[in-house]
Structures are given as structure tokens and as C-alpha cells.
Motif scaffolding. Structure first.
Motif, PDB file in Angstrom:
ATOM      1  N   LYS A 159     -34.889 -22.772  61.379  1.00  0.00           N
ATOM      2  CA  LYS A 159     -33.457 -22.828  61.072  1.00  0.00           C
ATOM      3  C   LYS A 159     -33.138 -21.956  59.854  1.00  0.00           C
ATOM      4  O   LYS A 159     -32.164 -21.208  59.848  1.00  0.00           O
ATOM      5  CB  LYS A 159     -33.024 -24.273  60.812  1.00  0.00           C
ATOM      6  N   TRP A 160     -33.976 -22.041  58.840  1.00  0.00           N
ATOM      7  CA  TRP A 160     -33.759 -21.289  57.595  1.00  0.00           C
ATOM      8  C   TRP A 160     -33.796 -19.785  57.851  1.00  0.00           C
ATOM      9  O   TRP A 160     -32.934 -19.047  57.390  1.00  0.00           O
ATOM     10  CB  TRP A 160     -34.807 -21.708  56.575  1.00  0.00           C
ATOM     11  N   THR A 161     -34.783 -19.324  58.613  1.00  0.00           N
ATOM     12  CA  THR A 161     -34.873 -17.889  58.897  1.00  0.00           C
ATOM     13  C   THR A 161     -33.758 -17.436  59.824  1.00  0.00           C
ATOM     14  O   THR A 161     -33.286 -16.307  59.715  1.00  0.00           O
ATOM     15  CB  THR A 161     -36.246 -17.497  59.487  1.00  0.00           C
ATOM     16  N   ALA A 162     -33.293 -18.315  60.717  1.00  0.00           N
ATOM     17  CA  ALA A 162     -32.162 -17.974  61.588  1.00  0.00           C
ATOM     18  C   ALA A 162     -30.894 -17.764  60.767  1.00  0.00           C
ATOM     19  O   ALA A 162     -30.006 -17.007  61.168  1.00  0.00           O
ATOM     20  CB  ALA A 162     -31.946 -19.070  62.630  1.00  0.00           C
ATOM     21  N   GLU A 163     -30.835 -18.415  59.626  1.00  0.00           N
ATOM     22  CA  GLU A 163     -29.690 -18.270  58.719  1.00  0.00           C
ATOM     23  C   GLU A 163     -29.977 -17.233  57.624  1.00  0.00           C
ATOM     24  O   GLU A 163     -29.363 -17.256  56.560  1.00  0.00           O
ATOM     25  CB  GLU A 163     -29.348 -19.628  58.106  1.00  0.00           C
ATOM     26  N   ALA A 164     -30.931 -16.329  57.903  1.00  0.00           N
ATOM     27  CA  ALA A 164     -31.296 -15.230  57.000  1.00  0.00           C
ATOM     28  C   ALA A 164     -31.719 -15.718  55.612  1.00  0.00           C
ATOM     29  O   ALA A 164     -31.476 -15.041  54.609  1.00  0.00           O
ATOM     30  CB  ALA A 164     -30.157 -14.216  56.904  1.00  0.00           C
ATOM     31  N   CYS A 165     -32.333 -16.884  55.549  1.00  0.00           N
ATOM     32  CA  CYS A 165     -32.858 -17.447  54.291  1.00  0.00           C
ATOM     33  C   CYS A 165     -31.783 -17.508  53.203  1.00  0.00           C
ATOM     34  O   CYS A 165     -32.066 -17.283  52.023  1.00  0.00           O
ATOM     35  CB  CYS A 165     -34.084 -16.661  53.816  1.00  0.00           C
ATOM     36  N   THR A 167     -30.084 -20.140  52.093  1.00  0.00           N
ATOM     37  CA  THR A 167     -30.309 -21.259  51.179  1.00  0.00           C
ATOM     38  C   THR A 167     -31.503 -20.899  50.293  1.00  0.00           C
ATOM     39  O   THR A 167     -32.511 -20.396  50.788  1.00  0.00           O
ATOM     40  CB  THR A 167     -30.616 -22.545  51.981  1.00  0.00           C
ATOM     41  N   PRO A 168     -31.409 -21.146  48.987  1.00  0.00           N
ATOM     42  CA  PRO A 168     -32.547 -20.825  48.111  1.00  0.00           C
ATOM     43  C   PRO A 168     -33.833 -21.528  48.557  1.00  0.00           C
ATOM     44  O   PRO A 168     -33.797 -22.679  49.011  1.00  0.00           O
ATOM     45  CB  PRO A 168     -32.095 -21.326  46.735  1.00  0.00           C
ATOM     46  N   ALA A 169     -34.957 -20.837  48.419  1.00  0.00           N
ATOM     47  CA  ALA A 169     -36.256 -21.378  48.820  1.00  0.00           C
ATOM     48  C   ALA A 169     -36.541 -22.710  48.144  1.00  0.00           C
ATOM     49  O   ALA A 169     -37.139 -23.608  48.750  1.00  0.00           O
ATOM     50  CB  ALA A 169     -37.365 -20.365  48.504  1.00  0.00           C
ATOM     51  N   GLU A 170     -36.093 -22.873  46.901  1.00  0.00           N
ATOM     52  CA  GLU A 170     -36.326 -24.123  46.166  1.00  0.00           C
ATOM     53  C   GLU A 170     -35.656 -25.313  46.868  1.00  0.00           C
ATOM     54  O   GLU A 170     -36.215 -26.405  46.914  1.00  0.00           O
ATOM     55  CB  GLU A 170     -35.815 -24.015  44.720  1.00  0.00           C
TER      56      GLU A 170
END
Length: 190
Positions: A159-165, A167-170
Motif C-alpha cells: 500500500k505504501w509503495t502504491a502511494e509513492a511512499c 507517508t514518512p517511513a517513520e
């Protein structure tokens, strides 16, 4: 390791690294041997000394990615320590963000076979780790709980990569830490 072995490994790394770069520029099916040799700086015959074709290289790139992730896992020993868990998941998030190949494969038609390969390797890892398992659960339960952790982690990363990261990794590491500490670890301690 002798000089010939070192050169072999160096060339192999150059080929895989070139493939990683190319995979962020075009779809896997469109990457050719010519693309790889040009990007890596090796000659075509050297490529064929290492890989039969691009699909074999793709499989090797998947294996390297899985090995990198497992190396991160090797240093992780689940304890009820928020900072330890967050550090582990932050390392996974940063690896995912930096490794465009991993994001590409998760979103490609090969995603299912990559996840299946990762799970097969993961079960071998779990079998080894669970031999020294001091927790009060059996090996099969432990294997399923770890598989649940991996499944949840991969789902969040997908999901995170689909949203081009975006959201901050933290923040993603905090979410994964919460899932592990509150959703999986309590079952491991029963």
C-alpha cells in the motif's frame, strides 16, 4: 576468496545492480540483454556466463532482494521493546523506499510469485529460528505467527509503495511496530 572469485562476484553485482536501475526505468518484460550489458558495462558474453537470459536475471534479482531482507531480519530478535521493533521496521521501510526494484516487483504480475518465493525462503528461516524458540508455543504456531507478521508487513509496504511512499517511513514503521507488538507478539508469549 581468490581474485577470480572476487571478479566473478563483482561482475555479477554489476549486472544485478544494472538490472535494478533498469527496472525503475521500464517494465521487466521490456528490459533486454542489450540494455543490461550497456548499463552494467559488461560484454554480452560475460552476461551469458552469469545468466541464461533476462528472466534468469530477474529471478536472481528477486533472490538478492529477499536475501537483503533476511539479512535485516537476522539482527532482529522480538522483544517487547518498541524502539527495537521500530528500528527493525524502519530499516525495512528504508530498504523498500531505496530499492525501486522491490516496489516494482510488488506491483507487477510477478508479485505473487515473488511473494511465494519469499514465503518459501521465510519458512526455511522460521524452521531454523524456531529450533531455538524459547517461547511457550509450538513450531507450527510460531511459523504461522511469523507468516502473519510477514503478510501484514508486505501488505502495508504494498500500500505504501502504491502511494509513492508519501507517508514518512517513520510513520509506517510505527504502524508496523504497533501491529507486531499488539497483534502478534502477545500470541507468541502465550
Amino acid at each position: 576468496m581468490n581474485e577470480l572469485d572476487e571478479r566473478y562476484v563483482t561482475v555479477e553485482e554489476a549486472i544485478v545492480d544494472a538490472f535494478f536501475i533498469l527496472s525503475s526505468e521500464k517494465e521487466f518484460e521490456k528490459i533486454t540483454v542489450s540494455d543490461v550489458v550497456k548499463k552494467s558495462g559488461v560484454v554480452r558474453s560475460t552476461f551469458y556466463n552469469h545468466y541464461e537470459n533476462v528472466p534468469a536475471l530477474l529471478s536472481a534479482a528477486e533472490d538478492k532482494t529477499i536475501e537483503d531482507i533476511f539479512q535485516l531480519m537476522e539482527s532482529f530478535h522480538p522483544k517487547d521493546d518498541h524502539q527495537l521493533c521500530k528500528s527493525y521496521f524502519l530499516a525495512i521501510c528504508n530498504y523498500t523506499k531505496e530499492n525501486k526494484f522491490l516496489a516494482s516487483v510488488l506491483h507487477s504480475p510477478r508479485g505473487d510469485s515473488f511473494l511465494e518465493k519469499a514465503m518459501m525462503m521465510f519458512h526455511k528461516y522460521v524452521a531454523t529460528v524456531s529450533q531455538g524458540n524459547a517461547m511457550n508455543i509450538n513450531k507450527q504456531q510460531f511459523s504461522y505467527l511469523i507468516a502473519a507478521t510477514i503478510g501484514a508487513t508486505l501488505g502495508v509496504l504494498h500500500k505504501w509503495t502504491a502511494e509513492a511512499c508519501e507517508t514518512p517511513a517513520e510513520e509506517i514503521a510505527d504502524i508496523l511496530t504497533t501491529i507486531f507488538l499488539n497483534g502478534v507478539l502477545p500470541f507468541m508469549e502465550n
